[in-house]
Design a protein around this motif. Structure first.
Motif, PDB file in Angstrom:
ATOM      1  N   LYS A  77       0.847  -1.168   0.144  1.00  0.00           N
ATOM      2  CA  LYS A  77      -0.018  -0.141  -0.033  1.00  0.00           C
ATOM      3  C   LYS A  77       0.764   1.331  -0.112  1.00  0.00           C
ATOM      4  O   LYS A  77       0.389   2.370  -0.552  1.00  0.00           O
ATOM      5  CB  LYS A  77      -0.930   0.067   1.111  1.00  0.00           C
ATOM      6  N   TYR A 105       2.894   1.085  -3.491  1.00  0.00           N
ATOM      7  CA  TYR A 105       2.035   1.326  -4.800  1.00  0.00           C
ATOM      8  C   TYR A 105       0.601   2.027  -4.399  1.00  0.00           C
ATOM      9  O   TYR A 105      -0.259   1.151  -4.595  1.00  0.00           O
ATOM     10  CB  TYR A 105       2.003  -0.207  -5.297  1.00  0.00           C
ATOM     11  N   PRO A 106       0.537   3.050  -3.937  1.00  0.00           N
ATOM     12  CA  PRO A 106      -0.772   3.786  -3.489  1.00  0.00           C
ATOM     13  C   PRO A 106      -1.685   3.715  -4.824  1.00  0.00           C
ATOM     14  O   PRO A 106      -3.019   3.892  -4.323  1.00  0.00           O
ATOM     15  CB  PRO A 106      -0.152   5.378  -3.265  1.00  0.00           C
ATOM     16  N   TYR A 107      -1.307   3.556  -5.957  1.00  0.00           N
ATOM     17  CA  TYR A 107      -2.240   3.428  -7.078  1.00  0.00           C
ATOM     18  C   TYR A 107      -2.963   2.054  -7.439  1.00  0.00           C
ATOM     19  O   TYR A 107      -3.898   1.882  -8.042  1.00  0.00           O
ATOM     20  CB  TYR A 107      -1.673   3.983  -8.297  1.00  0.00           C
ATOM     21  N   ASN A 142      -5.069  -1.008  -5.778  1.00  0.00           N
ATOM     22  CA  ASN A 142      -6.092  -1.264  -4.676  1.00  0.00           C
ATOM     23  C   ASN A 142      -5.862  -2.589  -4.538  1.00  0.00           C
ATOM     24  O   ASN A 142      -6.807  -3.483  -4.624  1.00  0.00           O
ATOM     25  CB  ASN A 142      -7.408  -0.726  -5.131  1.00  0.00           C
ATOM     26  N   SER A 150      -8.047  15.380 -11.834  1.00  0.00           N
ATOM     27  CA  SER A 150      -7.840  13.920 -11.343  1.00  0.00           C
ATOM     28  C   SER A 150      -6.253  13.572 -11.635  1.00  0.00           C
ATOM     29  O   SER A 150      -5.825  12.953 -10.606  1.00  0.00           O
ATOM     30  CB  SER A 150      -8.742  13.191 -11.875  1.00  0.00           C
ATOM     31  N   ARG A 208      -3.317  12.427  -8.759  1.00  0.00           N
ATOM     32  CA  ARG A 208      -2.693  11.504  -8.604  1.00  0.00           C
ATOM     33  C   ARG A 208      -1.304  11.734  -8.549  1.00  0.00           C
ATOM     34  O   ARG A 208      -0.480  11.059  -8.017  1.00  0.00           O
ATOM     35  CB  ARG A 208      -2.845  10.667  -9.960  1.00  0.00           C
ATOM     36  N   GLU A 215      -0.110  12.537  -5.345  1.00  0.00           N
ATOM     37  CA  GLU A 215      -0.014  11.313  -4.177  1.00  0.00           C
ATOM     38  C   GLU A 215       1.343  10.508  -4.547  1.00  0.00           C
ATOM     39  O   GLU A 215       1.866  10.291  -3.515  1.00  0.00           O
ATOM     40  CB  GLU A 215      -1.561  10.578  -4.506  1.00  0.00           C
ATOM     41  N   LEU A 216       1.505  10.480  -5.845  1.00  0.00           N
ATOM     42  CA  LEU A 216       2.585   9.465  -6.087  1.00  0.00           C
ATOM     43  C   LEU A 216       3.889  10.328  -5.599  1.00  0.00           C
ATOM     44  O   LEU A 216       4.799   9.867  -5.292  1.00  0.00           O
ATOM     45  CB  LEU A 216       2.575   9.272  -7.492  1.00  0.00           C
ATOM     46  N   VAL A 250       7.463   3.937 -10.096  1.00  0.00           N
ATOM     47  CA  VAL A 250       6.581   5.131  -9.740  1.00  0.00           C
ATOM     48  C   VAL A 250       7.465   6.330 -10.467  1.00  0.00           C
ATOM     49  O   VAL A 250       6.431   7.264 -10.981  1.00  0.00           O
ATOM     50  CB  VAL A 250       6.695   5.486  -8.037  1.00  0.00           C
ATOM     51  N   VAL A 252       5.635   6.056 -13.965  1.00  0.00           N
ATOM     52  CA  VAL A 252       4.092   6.359 -13.855  1.00  0.00           C
ATOM     53  C   VAL A 252       4.000   7.993 -13.766  1.00  0.00           C
ATOM     54  O   VAL A 252       3.308   8.630 -14.359  1.00  0.00           O
ATOM     55  CB  VAL A 252       3.347   5.542 -12.845  1.00  0.00           C
ATOM     56  N   LEU A 303       1.866  10.354 -16.181  1.00  0.00           N
ATOM     57  CA  LEU A 303       0.849  11.158 -15.828  1.00  0.00           C
ATOM     58  C   LEU A 303       1.386  12.889 -15.690  1.00  0.00           C
ATOM     59  O   LEU A 303       0.716  13.416 -16.308  1.00  0.00           O
ATOM     60  CB  LEU A 303       0.850  11.020 -14.078  1.00  0.00           C
TER      61      LEU A 303
END
Length: 187
Positions: free
Chosen positions: A33, A36-38, A40, A129, A133, A136-137, A153, A156, A160
């Motif tokens: 978690k 890799y917060p993205y 679930n 959005s 993200r 957050e990352l 990360v 990603v 993003l």
């Protein structure tokens, strides 16, 4: 959902966390978690997958630890077979993984179906959005271990940030009337 549990996409991430250090299932769930917060991932899925990895011979218990009044926890480490499988999966997925087609890309193909006055607002919602993200990352990456263990990360984030920049430019093109818009009449 893969028919074989060890084909679950989380398997590679769990094996990767065990490359760093042996861990018990709860510690794996927490690290997953945080790292890799993205993703679930439910704790129950982690426990089930670790058991599947053990049955496959990729991980093995190394010790049982008990801290205070907490229940005992079995610590797992990669086996030689697990290490070999992990490296082969990394090689294969870097070489062969296809770019994922997302629902956003599919919908973007039909952006012209929206009113040109509405489209920028819808795109701004997407941009907000994406930027959320990114934040957050960036926070997760800032707390993480050395960069190489979080390189995905960084990748990603790069994607993003590129998307956010592209969205800003597209919104500007629509707002400025630079982008040709299909007529509203239907044939």
């Amino acid at each position: 959902m893969p028919l074989n549990a060890v084909d679950n996409p989380l398997a590679l991430r769990l094996l990767g966390l065990l490359v760093e250090q042996p861990r018990h299932q709860y510690a794996l769930a927490v690290a997953l978690k945080e790292r890799y917060p993205y993703v679930n991932a439910k704790s129950g899925s982690v426990y089930t997958l670790v058991r599947s990895l053990e049955v496959a011979g990729w991980v093995a218990p190394t010790e049982v630890e008990q801290v205070g009044n907490r229940p005992t926890r079995t610590v797992y480490a990669l086996t030689e077979q697990g290490w070999d499988v992990f490296r082969e999966r990394v090689r294969r997925q870097i070489r062969e993984a296809k770019v994922t087609t997302s629902a956003f890309v599919d919908a973007l193909a039909y952006l012209g179906a929206l009113d040109p006055a509405e489209a920028p607002d819808v795109l701004r919602e997407r941009q907000a959005s994406v930027e959320e993200r990114i934040t957050e990352l960036e926070q997760a990456a800032g707390r993480g271990p050395m960069e190489i263990t979080m390189i995905e990360v960084d990748f990603v984030l790069y994607q993003l940030r590129s998307e956010a920049e592209w969205l800003r430019a597209l919104i500007t093109r629509i707002d400025d009337g630079e982008l040709a818009w299909p007529g509203t009449e239907r044939t």
